[in-house]
Enzyme design. Sequence first.
Site, PDB file in Angstrom:
ATOM      1  N   TRP A 171      40.078  29.406  36.617  1.00 32.44           N
ATOM      2  CA  TRP A 171      41.695  29.956  36.088  1.00 32.44           C
ATOM      3  C   TRP A 171      42.464  30.112  37.062  1.00 32.44           C
ATOM      4  O   TRP A 171      43.482  31.238  36.192  1.00 32.44           O
ATOM      5  CB  TRP A 171      40.648  31.479  36.706  1.00 32.44           C
ATOM      6  CG  TRP A 171      39.307  32.131  35.860  1.00 32.44           C
ATOM      7  CD1 TRP A 171      38.132  31.390  35.940  1.00 32.44           C
ATOM      8  CD2 TRP A 171      39.341  31.726  34.195  1.00 32.44           C
ATOM      9  NE1 TRP A 171      37.280  31.557  34.969  1.00 32.44           N
ATOM     10  CE2 TRP A 171      38.021  31.497  33.768  1.00 32.44           C
ATOM     11  CE3 TRP A 171      39.739  32.142  32.965  1.00 32.44           C
ATOM     12  CZ2 TRP A 171      37.382  31.904  32.470  1.00 32.44           C
ATOM     13  CZ3 TRP A 171      39.674  32.138  31.545  1.00 32.44           C
ATOM     14  CH2 TRP A 171      39.331  31.762  31.413  1.00 32.44           C
TER      15      TRP A 171
ATOM     16  N   ASP B 133      44.812  38.402  40.933  1.00 31.03           N
ATOM     17  CA  ASP B 133      43.532  37.910  39.509  1.00 31.03           C
ATOM     18  C   ASP B 133      41.879  38.399  39.920  1.00 31.03           C
ATOM     19  O   ASP B 133      41.467  38.187  40.932  1.00 31.03           O
ATOM     20  CB  ASP B 133      43.816  36.751  38.669  1.00 31.03           C
ATOM     21  CG  ASP B 133      42.806  36.664  37.455  1.00 31.03           C
ATOM     22  OD1 ASP B 133      41.535  37.898  36.841  1.00 31.03           O
ATOM     23  OD2 ASP B 133      42.166  36.297  36.891  1.00 31.03           O
TER      24      ASP B 133
ATOM     25  N   LYS C 188      33.158  41.986  33.464  1.00 34.23           N
ATOM     26  CA  LYS C 188      32.284  41.725  34.826  1.00 34.23           C
ATOM     27  C   LYS C 188      31.683  42.631  35.133  1.00 34.23           C
ATOM     28  O   LYS C 188      30.698  42.516  35.965  1.00 34.23           O
ATOM     29  CB  LYS C 188      33.558  40.685  35.554  1.00 34.23           C
ATOM     30  CG  LYS C 188      33.828  39.420  34.333  1.00 34.23           C
ATOM     31  CD  LYS C 188      34.575  38.060  35.241  1.00 34.23           C
ATOM     32  CE  LYS C 188      35.183  37.006  34.368  1.00 34.23           C
ATOM     33  NZ  LYS C 188      34.443  36.370  34.017  1.00 34.23           N
TER      34      LYS C 188
END
Length: 359
Positions: free
Chosen positions: A102, A171, A195
């Site tokens: 990511w 993030d 999530k």
Amino acid sequence: MSRAFNFCAGPAALPEAVLQQAQADLVDWQRRGCSIMEMSHRGADFVAIAERAEQDLRDLLAIPDNYKVLFLQGGATQQFAQVPMNLLGGKASADYICTGVWSEKAIAEAKKFAQVNVAATDVANHFRAVPDVSTWQLDNHAAYLHYTPNETIHGVEFDFIPSVDVPLVADYSSSILSEPLDVSKFGLIYAGAQKNIGPAGIVVVIVREDLLGRYAAGMPTIMDYAVAAKNGSMYNTPPTYSWYLSGLVFQWLKAQGGLEAIAALNARKAAKLYGAIDASGFYANPVAIANRSRMNVPFTLADARLEATFLQEAEAQHLLNLAGHRSVGGMRASIYNAVPEAAVDALIDFMADFERRHG
């Protein structure tokens, strides 16, 4: 109906109490004669839902008054572009720390808008640790420093918050709300909901007010954080159902005792699972102990040829979504807030039994 234990990395497990409340509200919300999904986002009922969701999130994270909380569309991936669009502020470069897939994706997107300085990376080590701060090579002219506190795929988690002189951007998609967090150390935090916040379709952005209005010339209006803040995240029609469900999750977290209580539970779940892996000669986790994620636990089997059998037998025991990401293989158990301790206990028991039979 008997619910299975869901270890999916995202869209991930939601608290059962939240699902039950959503089920009750789905057709007729509070006897209004319509579904929550049918409400006008500008009507008094939904505005009240949105305002409570923001306040509950502010309470959970103790968000300072000089930060705006935005509920936006596009997920965390859109933020890979939206962050540099909004935060460069006339500067040409930005610093990024690369600790997994990511991070790599955020870097690739940012390169379309800025000169990206990868100040540190663990790619040569196959993303098994956070690079030591002494090795970081920061750019004195960078507009901000971006990092990913928890890498969902590789299971690498920072054990510290970086201290830098520029705005810190994070993030937090896969670890937001898993423990208390000092928001004041950040210029901007973003987190995809699917999530630890709620269902897919919405992203939360927490941005310090002084960073608003730095947008790049020619940037689409809808990408401007300042416009979103001015319009209460309703410049256009927002993902109302995802926002509503996220609000239910915030209420559920408060009912559990807040982030201190959920952090203790998360620490206990992770310790149990890593303990079982470390005590075994059959399973292994490749991540440096100091950087093992509490949310995403990747592990391998001594014989990779048994992976398909492991997954089939696990599913038969109602232990779902344990396959590792396609880019790394192996297994992965995502044990977010909504995954109960009983799920981890059941997984550990299954792993021990599988090892006895196949090890």
